[in-house]
Design a protein around this motif. Sequence first.
Motif, short mmCIF file in Angstrom:
data_model
loop_
_atom_site.label_atom_id
_atom_site.label_comp_id
_atom_site.label_asym_id
_atom_site.label_seq_id
_atom_site.Cartn_x
_atom_site.Cartn_y
_atom_site.Cartn_z
N ILE A 1 39.63 37.81 52.00
CA ILE A 1 39.53 39.42 51.83
C ILE A 1 41.04 39.02 50.56
CG2 ILE A 1 40.61 41.23 52.35
CD1 ILE A 1 39.40 41.15 54.84
N ALA A 2 41.22 38.69 50.78
CA ALA A 2 42.57 38.41 49.97
C ALA A 2 42.17 37.72 48.48
CB ALA A 2 43.80 37.84 49.82
N ALA A 3 41.42 36.33 48.52
CA ALA A 3 41.41 35.98 47.62
C ALA A 3 40.30 37.07 46.67
CB ALA A 3 39.87 34.30 47.89
N TYR A 4 39.16 37.25 47.18
CA TYR A 4 38.03 38.29 46.65
C TYR A 4 38.66 39.34 45.80
CZ TYR A 4 34.24 41.42 46.39
OH TYR A 4 33.02 42.47 45.46
N LEU A 5 39.58 40.19 46.19
CA LEU A 5 40.44 41.29 45.80
C LEU A 5 41.08 40.89 45.21
CD1 LEU A 5 41.16 43.16 48.48
CD2 LEU A 5 39.35 43.78 47.80
N SER A 6 41.55 39.40 45.02
CA SER A 6 42.49 38.98 44.30
C SER A 6 41.44 38.89 42.69
CB SER A 6 43.11 37.51 44.32
OG SER A 6 44.03 37.18 43.20
N ARG A 7 40.41 37.87 42.76
CA ARG A 7 39.81 37.47 41.78
C ARG A 7 38.68 39.58 40.81
NH1 ARG A 7 37.41 34.16 45.43
NH2 ARG A 7 36.00 35.23 45.87
N ILE A 8 38.82 40.54 41.58
CA ILE A 8 39.04 41.45 40.87
C ILE A 8 39.72 42.02 39.87
CG2 ILE A 8 38.45 44.20 41.64
CD1 ILE A 8 36.36 43.58 43.98
N ASP A 9 41.13 42.06 40.80
CA ASP A 9 42.71 42.41 39.82
C ASP A 9 42.95 41.47 38.98
OD1 ASP A 9 43.28 44.14 41.86
OD2 ASP A 9 44.57 42.89 43.17
N ASN A 10 41.64 40.15 39.17
CA ASN A 10 42.51 39.43 38.16
C ASN A 10 41.16 39.90 36.59
OD1 ASN A 10 44.22 37.20 38.73
ND2 ASN A 10 42.89 36.39 39.34
N LYS A 219 33.57 50.06 36.07
CA LYS A 219 33.47 49.52 37.27
C LYS A 219 34.19 49.17 38.36
CE LYS A 219 29.01 49.62 34.50
NZ LYS A 219 28.00 49.12 34.79
N LEU A 220 35.33 48.14 37.22
CA LEU A 220 35.35 47.32 38.26
C LEU A 220 36.81 47.88 39.10
CD1 LEU A 220 36.77 44.53 35.78
CD2 LEU A 220 35.73 43.92 38.29
N LYS A 221 37.49 49.00 38.82
CA LYS A 221 38.21 49.82 39.23
C LYS A 221 37.35 50.92 41.06
CE LYS A 221 41.59 50.52 36.30
NZ LYS A 221 42.08 51.50 35.05
N ILE A 222 36.51 50.78 40.52
CA ILE A 222 35.56 52.39 41.46
C ILE A 222 35.11 50.35 42.72
CG2 ILE A 222 32.98 53.10 41.90
CD1 ILE A 222 33.67 54.11 38.99
N LEU A 223 34.86 49.73 42.20
CA LEU A 223 34.29 48.56 43.25
C LEU A 223 35.62 48.08 43.97
CD1 LEU A 223 32.12 46.50 43.62
CD2 LEU A 223 33.21 45.28 41.93
N ALA A 226 36.17 50.41 46.54
CA ALA A 226 34.93 50.53 47.89
C ALA A 226 35.76 49.50 48.78
CB ALA A 226 33.61 51.14 46.87
N CYS A 227 35.16 48.10 48.06
CA CYS A 227 35.94 47.25 48.37
C CYS A 227 37.00 47.80 49.79
CB CYS A 227 36.29 45.69 48.17
SG CYS A 227 34.38 45.22 46.99
N LEU A 228 38.41 48.02 49.16
CA LEU A 228 39.03 47.82 50.17
C LEU A 228 38.88 48.74 51.44
CD1 LEU A 228 41.74 48.84 47.61
CD2 LEU A 228 42.38 47.07 49.38
#
Length: 233
Positions: A1-10, A219-223, A226-228
């Motif tokens: 979960i941390a890695a996935y959300l971190s990739r979105i942040d990057n 789109k990334l911020k919305i994604l 939603a994931c959070l």
Amino acid sequence: IAAYLSRIDNLITLHQRKYDKLTKVKKSMLEKMFPKNGTNVPEIRFKGFTDAWEQRKLGECFTERKDSMPEGELISVTIGEGIKKFSELGRHDNSNDDKSKYKKVCVGDIAYNSMRMWQGASGYSPYEGIVSPAYTVLSPITDVVDSKCISYLFKRSDMTHVFQMNSQGITSDNWNLKYPALSEIEIMVSPYLAEQHKIAAYLSRIDNLITLHQRKLEKLKILKKACLEKMFV
């Protein structure tokens, strides 16, 4: 979960940086591709163009389009994004049911909010539509100016200041810049229409890239949001 959300942040950071960089490039090019006050040549030019720019009144470059058109696509002039179809803005339609006095806007015209021109509320129209009678519509004299090029000039801070100085009214709430006053304002214009076309095309490409990264950011911020909500109990 941390890695996935971190990739979105990057990815968000990456597109934010690209967006910020492109915004700075556009601001710099707006300053350098048009002559500064007191000069008749821009700091940066395309190859093959050497002659000095010419001083012209806006009335020599544009006529006022006064045609009324009661039926047509309602368009709006925004400060940040120029002319947009009203249907794309997601706003409540407060326009009059009687549109008999609404003004026609053609492709290539520049429309502006007469009471907000000094804030940058103007834009090049890529399509035909109608605007409120409170707006002013400029029709280009096409053998003199490329209206898209001039629409970028209108967004420069020194030009909006000139528009402010020529607006009539006691306070900022009722400052108004109608065509007769605007027509007397002088600008510098390249004697080459081809040079004006190139400036417009270059700045338009930057705008397209800015829009691209802005949409990806949204789109990334919305994604991420939603994931959070869905990746935790």
